[in-house]
Design a protein around this motif. Structure first.
Motif, short mmCIF file in Angstrom:
data_model
loop_
_atom_site.label_atom_id
_atom_site.label_comp_id
_atom_site.label_asym_id
_atom_site.label_seq_id
_atom_site.Cartn_x
_atom_site.Cartn_y
_atom_site.Cartn_z
N GLU A 257 1.79 2.67 2.65
CA GLU A 257 1.33 3.48 3.84
C GLU A 257 2.49 3.62 4.87
O GLU A 257 3.31 2.66 4.77
N THR B 282 0.98 -1.36 -0.16
CA THR B 282 -0.08 0.09 0.07
C THR B 282 0.79 1.30 -0.07
O THR B 282 0.32 2.48 -0.20
N PRO C 37 0.17 2.09 -6.00
CA PRO C 37 -1.25 2.68 -5.89
C PRO C 37 -1.32 3.91 -6.57
O PRO C 37 -0.47 4.70 -6.68
N GLY C 38 -2.69 3.88 -7.29
CA GLY C 38 -2.92 5.28 -7.80
C GLY C 38 -2.76 6.43 -7.31
O GLY C 38 -1.99 7.51 -7.61
N ASP C 39 -3.25 6.77 -5.87
CA ASP C 39 -2.85 8.06 -5.23
C ASP C 39 -1.46 8.23 -4.95
O ASP C 39 -0.87 9.38 -5.00
N VAL C 40 -0.77 7.09 -4.75
CA VAL C 40 0.66 7.10 -4.64
C VAL C 40 1.40 7.62 -5.94
O VAL C 40 2.34 8.68 -6.08
N LYS C 41 1.21 6.97 -7.05
CA LYS C 41 1.59 7.34 -8.56
C LYS C 41 1.40 8.97 -8.42
O LYS C 41 2.12 9.63 -9.30
N ALA C 42 0.09 9.35 -8.16
CA ALA C 42 -0.30 10.89 -8.58
C ALA C 42 0.79 11.76 -7.73
O ALA C 42 1.13 12.87 -8.01
N LEU C 43 1.04 11.26 -6.54
CA LEU C 43 1.85 12.12 -5.50
C LEU C 43 3.11 12.17 -6.21
O LEU C 43 3.64 13.28 -6.25
N ASP D 30 3.49 14.48 -9.31
CA ASP D 30 3.47 15.84 -9.18
C ASP D 30 4.81 16.47 -9.26
O ASP D 30 5.02 17.69 -9.61
#
Length: 841
Positions: free
Chosen positions: A220, A218, A623-629, A632
Motif C-alpha cells: 500500500e 501490503t 499480494p494478488g491484486d498487486v500482482k494483477a496490476l 497488466d
C-alpha cells in the motif's frame, strides 16, 4: 621490445567453467547426454541421464582436479593490475596461474570447489572471492593456496576468518565483496602515510520530508511527512587539498570509498577546536597529530573486528599492506550522454524539444565523413579521451590516417552505432558526470563543533557545482533511473563555496532528501549534471507532485563464515533474481499507453529487494491484486526502441507508439556516409614505418605475411573474449609473439606488415595490426613527424596539409592563407561596390 611492454596495466589469467572439473565418469556421462540431445529423441532417457549427472555433481565428495586440456590460450582473459596482483607479484603483461576464475554452470560442482578446493598440476587452489561484477557473470575467483597463505596478511590487514567468527561472524556476501576490493583495477597511492589518517563517525541525522511510503508487506502506498534517517557522508571521507586537489576513490584492506579535498585543518583553526574523536573513542588533535586524511566509519567496512585504530594501523604496516587509488577526478569533463531511462520519465516532451535535445547528435552523425574534427572525436582521438588506444593515439598524431580505407570503415561502423545510440536515447547533452559529494563544511561543523544540526553552506534545494558556475538551475540525475528521479536544484557558487569546495563534484545539502530521490551513496557514485535549458524545463514540469519513495529494507544476515556459507551466499547472489528483468518491466510501464505511477513505484521497491537478496535472503511476496496490476503491464513485450537499445528484433518488441523514446526513430536520421571532407591532408604510409626501403618480395617477408594472414583469419576461434564482445587483448599479444617467432626483428615485422596491408593489399581490415603492433607504429609516427617538422606544425584548416608554425594564431598553411586573404579582399570589394550603388540612389 617484447609483446608485454605496451600493455602497461593489464595481465592475464585463465577462466574456465565448472565443466573443466568433470571426473572421467562425468565426462563420459555428459558425452552420452550430448549424443542423445543431437539425436533429438529418447526424452525420458535424457531426463534420467541429466538427473544422474546432477546427482553425481551434488554428491561427489573428493577433491576435483582441473583438467589440463581446458587450460588453453583460448581460456585466457585480461585483468587490470590491482592490489591483489601487485601483492602476489604478477607483473603487467604476464600470464599467471596463481589466480583462476571459474564460471558456474553447475552449483553442485561449485559447492565442491568451495568446500574442498581443487588441484591443478599437483597444487591446491582455494576460493578467494567474487566481486559484484563477477557475481553478475556467475564467476568466482580461486587462488593457489600456497600463494594465499604467503600473502593473506597483506590482503586482509591481518584479519583472519577465525578472528571474524570469534566475534560473531558477519554477512558472508559482504565479506566477499570487501575482500574483492583488492581485485579492483587500481594504482598504488603514493605519498599515503597511514600514521596521518584516522577514522571518525559519519554525519547522520534525520531529514523531515514528504515521501511516498510503501508498505513492504501490503505494498500500500501512502503519502506522508516523516523524518528519514540519512547517513550524509555515506562512503565519503576528506583529504587535505595539499595532498590532493582532486577527489578520487580509495582502496585499502577493508576500506573503500571517495576522498574529497577539504581544508579541515583550516576549518579547525578558524573555529578554535582542533580535537576530534575517532570511532573507538580516542581523541586526536588534527594539527598536532598532523592528520592528512579523515576516513569515515562507513568506509571502514570491518572496523568492529579491530580493537582500535592503532590495531589496524599496526597490522597494516606489519603485513606490508598497500593503499591504492583509482578513478581520479578528470582534468577535462567530456560531454555526457543521456540514456533512455532518464528520457522515458519525461513523456510530455514535444517533438520540437526532442529535436533541440538531439541537435548535437544529429549534427555529429551528419558530419561524419565531412568534418575532420568530428571524425577524430567520434573515433576517440579527441582530447577528451584520456585512455586512447594506439590507433587513436596515431590518429591524434597523424590525422591524415583518416584518408585510409580502414579509417573509413571504422567511421561507417561508428556512424551506424551513433544512429543506434541516438535512437535509443543515448545522445550527448549539455552535461557531465561528476562525483556526488556531501556538504563537507556541514560535516566539519558536525565533527569539530558538535553541531547535531549543522547549517553548512547549502540549504534545502541547493547544490554547488563549480563546473557550471554561471548556471542557476541544474537537473541532477543518477543511473539506474527507474522512477521519476530528476532532481532540479538551484546551483550555488559563491566566494564561500569556492573557498571550501575545491573539487569539481556535485556538492549536495544535508537538509535535502536528494539522496533518497536519486538513491545514491557518496562512495564514488556519480551524478549526471545537466544545464540544458530544454531538459531542465521539462524535468521541472514533470517533477511537479513527485516525492521520494521510502520503504523499510531488511538488514543483512550475520553468520559464521565457512565453505557452506560462502557457497550459499554465492548461490543466492547467482539465483536471487534478475534486476535487468525488473528494470525492463519498469520500461514497459513507462512506455505503455496508460502509465501507472503506482506500478512503477512498486516495481522500484521490488527491484531494491532483489538487489539486496544476496545479503538479506528476503524477497517480499506480492499480494494478488498487486500482482494483477503489475501483470497488466509486464505481459507486454519490451518497448519498440529496444531494437536500438538492446538489439531486439521486430518480433520481440511492441509496435511503435507515441512514447517519447520511440519517437526518436523518426527524428534521428540515418544518412549515407559520404567522405567529402576537404581538409584531411595527404596520407603517406611511409610515415608509419621505420625502414622506408623495406621490400616484401623476399622469402622471409612472405613467411611473415603468410603467418599474419593465417592468424588474422583464425583469431575469432583463438579467444573466448572476442566471442563475448571483449577486446581479446591476450589474443593479440599471442599473435604478436607468434609472428616474432617467425622473425624476431620487431621493427622489420611491422614494416613488412605495413607495406603489405597499406600498399599491396590496401586492406580495409587492420585491427589485428593495430591491436598487436600499435605501440611500434605510434613510435614510428612520432619519430617521423618530429624529423619532418622539428619546430612545431599545424594542420591547415582548408587543405589539411602540414605547415610550419611561423606566427601566433596561425590556422592555415602559407598557400591557403594567401588564397584566404585574396578571397577576403574580393569579398570586401564586393561589399564596397554594393554600398556605393546603394548610396548613389
Amino acid at each position: 621490445m617484447t609483446a608485454q611492454r605496451y600493455l602497461s596495466n593489464q595481465l592475464y589469467v585463465y577462466s574456465v567453467d565448472t565443466a573443466a572439473f568433470y571426473t572421467a565418469d562425468e565426462v563420459a556421462l555428459r558425452a552420452r547426454i550430448s549424443k542423445l540431445k543431437q539425436a533429438g529423441d529418447q526424452r525420458e532417457r535424457l531426463r534420467e541421464l541429466e538427473s544422474s549427472a546432477q546427482a553425481h555433481f551434488d554428491t561427489y565428495s573428493g577433491v576435483r582436479t582441473l583438467r589440463e586440456e581446458k587450460v588453453t590460450d583460448k581460456a585466457v582473459i585480461s585483468l587490470f593490475e590491482s592490489t591483489l596482483t601487485r601483492t602476489i607479484g604478477v607483473k603487467p603483461g604476464a600470464v599467471t596461474k596463481d589466480i583462476i576464475v571459474v564460471e558456474t554452470y553447475f552449483h553442485g560442482i561449485l559447492r565442491s570447489l568451495i568446500l574442498n578446493g581443487f588441484t591443478y598440476r599437483g597444487e591446491k587452489y582455494v576460493c578467494l572471492t567474487a566481486s559484484a561484477g563477477q557475481i553478475r557473470e556467475k564467476k568466482t575467483v580461486f587462488i593457489r593456496e600456497s600463494v594465499w597463505n604467503a600473502h593473506k596478511g597483506a590482503l586482509t590487514a591481518g584479519l583472519s576468518v577465525e578472528a571474524i567468527n570469534a566475534k560473531g561472524g558477519t554477512n558472508t556476501n559482504k565479506y566477499l565483496a570487501y575482500l574483492a576490493l583488492s581485485n579492483s583495477a587500481t594504482e598504488v597511492w603514493r605519498g599515503f602515510n597511514i600514521d596521518k589518517a584516522i577514522v571518525v563517525d559519519d554525519m547522520e541525522f534525520p531529514v523531515e520530508t514528504t515521501v511516498d511510503y510503501i508498505d513492504s508487506r501490503t505494498f500500500e502506498i501512502t503519502r506522508q511527512v516523516m523524518p528519514i534517517d540519512i547517513k550524509h557522508t555515506d562512503g565519503c571521507g576528506m583529504i587535505l587539498p595539499r595532498k590532493s586537489r582532486k577527489s578520487f576513490m580509495v582502496r585499502l584492506p577493508w576500506i573503500k570509498g571517495l576522498l574529497v579535498p577539504f581544508a579541515f585543518d583550516r576549518f579547525a583553526k578558524e573555529h578554535g577546536n582542533r580535537v576530534v574523536t575517532d570511532i573507538y573513542g580516542r581523541e586526536w588533535d588534527i594539527v598536532k597529530d598532523d592528520i592528512e586524511v579523515i576516513f569515515t566509519k562507513s568506509q571502514f567496512k570491518m572496523w568492529k573486528f579491530y580493537a582500535n585504530w592503532n590495531d589496524y594501523v599496526t597490522k597494516f604496516k606489519d603485513n606490508g599492506c598497500e593503499a591504492a587509488k583509482c578513478a581520479d577526478e578528470p582534468d577535462m569533463f567530456p560531454q555526457a550522454r543521456l540514456n533512455y531511462q532518464m528520457l522515458q520519465t519525461l513523456p510530455d516532451l514535444t517533438d520540437g524539444e526532442l529535436r533541440q535535445l538531439t541537435q548535437a547528435a544529429v549534427t555529429e552523425i551528419v558530419s561524419i565523413g565531412r568534418d575532420r574534427e568530428t571524425m577524430l572525436e567520434v573515433l576517440g582521438a579527441g582530447p577528451a579521451n584520456r585512455r586512447k588506444n594506439y590507433y587513436q593515439q596515431a590518429l591524434a598524431l597523424y590525422p591524415e590516417l583518416l584518408v585510409d580505407e580502414y579509417s573509413r570503415q571504422q567511421l561507417k561502423a561508428v556512424k551506424k552505432a551513433a544512429v543506434r545510440r541516438a535512437r535509443a536515447g543515448k545522445f550527448k547533452v549539455d552535461g557531465v558526470f561528476t562525483y556526488i559529494t556531501p556538504d563537507l563544511y556541514a560535516f566539519c561543523e558536525w565533527l569539530f563543533l558538535g553541531d547535531r544540526n549543522p547549517k553548512g553552506l547549502l540549504a534545502d534545494g541547493q547544490v554547488s557545482c563549480s563546473l557550471y558556475a554561471t548556471e542557476t538551475k541544474l537537473d541532477c540525475l543518477r543511473s539506474p533511473h527507474l522512477y521519476r528521479e530528476h532532481a532540479v536544484r538551484e546551483n550555488v557558487v559563491t566566494d564561500e563555496t569556492k573557498r571550501w569546495f575545491k573539487s569539481k563534484g556535485l556538492y549536495t545539502s544535508c537538509h535535502d532528501p536528494i539522496s533518497k530521490l536519486l538513491m545514491f551513496d557518496c562512495d564514488g557514485d556519480k551524478a549526471l549534471v545537466i544545464r540544458d535549458e530544454t531538459l531542465v524545463a521539462a524535468a521541472e514540469r514533470n517533477m511537479q507532485g513527485i516525492v521520494p519513495l521510502h520503504y523499510e529494507m531488511r538488514s543483512a544476515t550475520t553468520e559464521t563464515i565457512d565453505g557452506e556459507s560462502i557457497f550459499n551466499g554465492l548461490r543466492a547472489a547467482y539465483t536471487g533474481g534478475n534486476i535487468g528483468e525488473v528494470s525492463n518491466n519498469i520500461s514497459k510501464v513507462w512506455n505503455s499507453s496508460n502509465v501507472s505511477l503506482d506500478a512503477i513505484k512498486i516495481l522500484c521497491c521490488v527491484n531494491n529487494f532483489v538487489i539486496d537478496y544476496a545479503k538479506t535472503l528476503y524477497k517480499p511476496a506480492l499480494p494478488g491484486d498487486v500482482k494483477a496490476l503489475i501483470r497488466d503491464y509486464t505481459r507486454a513485450k519490451v518497448p519498440n526502441f529496444f531494437r536500438y537499445a538492446k538489439g531486439k528484433t521486430a518480433r520481440q518488441v511492441e509496435p511503435a507508439n507515441g512514447a517519447v523514446v520511440n519517437r526518436l526513430a523518426t527524428i534521428v536520421p540515418n544518412p549515407r556516409t559520404n567522405f567529402v571532407a576537404a581538409n584531411l591532408g595527404r596520407f603517406n604510409y611511409l610515415m608509419l614505418m621505420r625502414n622506408k626501403r623495406v621490400t616484401i618480395n623476399t622469402d622471409e617477408a612472405r613467411e611473415i605475411i603468410a603467418k599474419y594472414t593465417e592468424l588474422d583469419t583464425r583469431k575469432h576461434i583463438m579467444s573466448n573474449e572476442l566471442i563475448e564482445g571483449k577486446d581479446g587483448a591476450f589474443m593479440y599479444v599471442n599473435i604478436r609473439n607468434q609472428l616474432l617467432e617467425v622473425n624476431d626483428n620487431l621493427n622489420y615485422v611491422v614494416d613488412i606488415l605495413i607495406k603489405y596491408l597499406y600498399v599491396e593489399k590496401q586492406s580495409s581490415f587492420k585491427t589485428t595490426l593495430w591491436s598487436s603492433f600499435g605501440d611500434v607504429v605510434v613510435e614510428n609516427l612520432r619519430n617521423n613527424i618530429e624529423e619532418k617538422l622539428e619546430d612545431g606544425f599545424l594542420l591547415c584548416a582548408d587543405c589539411g596539409g602540414r605547415a610550419q608554425i611561423i606566427k601566433q594564431r596561425q590556422t592555415r598553411c602559407q598557400s591557403c592563407d594567401e588564397q584566404h586573404r585574396r578571397e577576403k579582399k574580393r569579398q570586401q570589394k564586393r561589399r564596397e561596390r554594393r554600398v556605393d550603388v546603394a548610396t548613389s540612389f
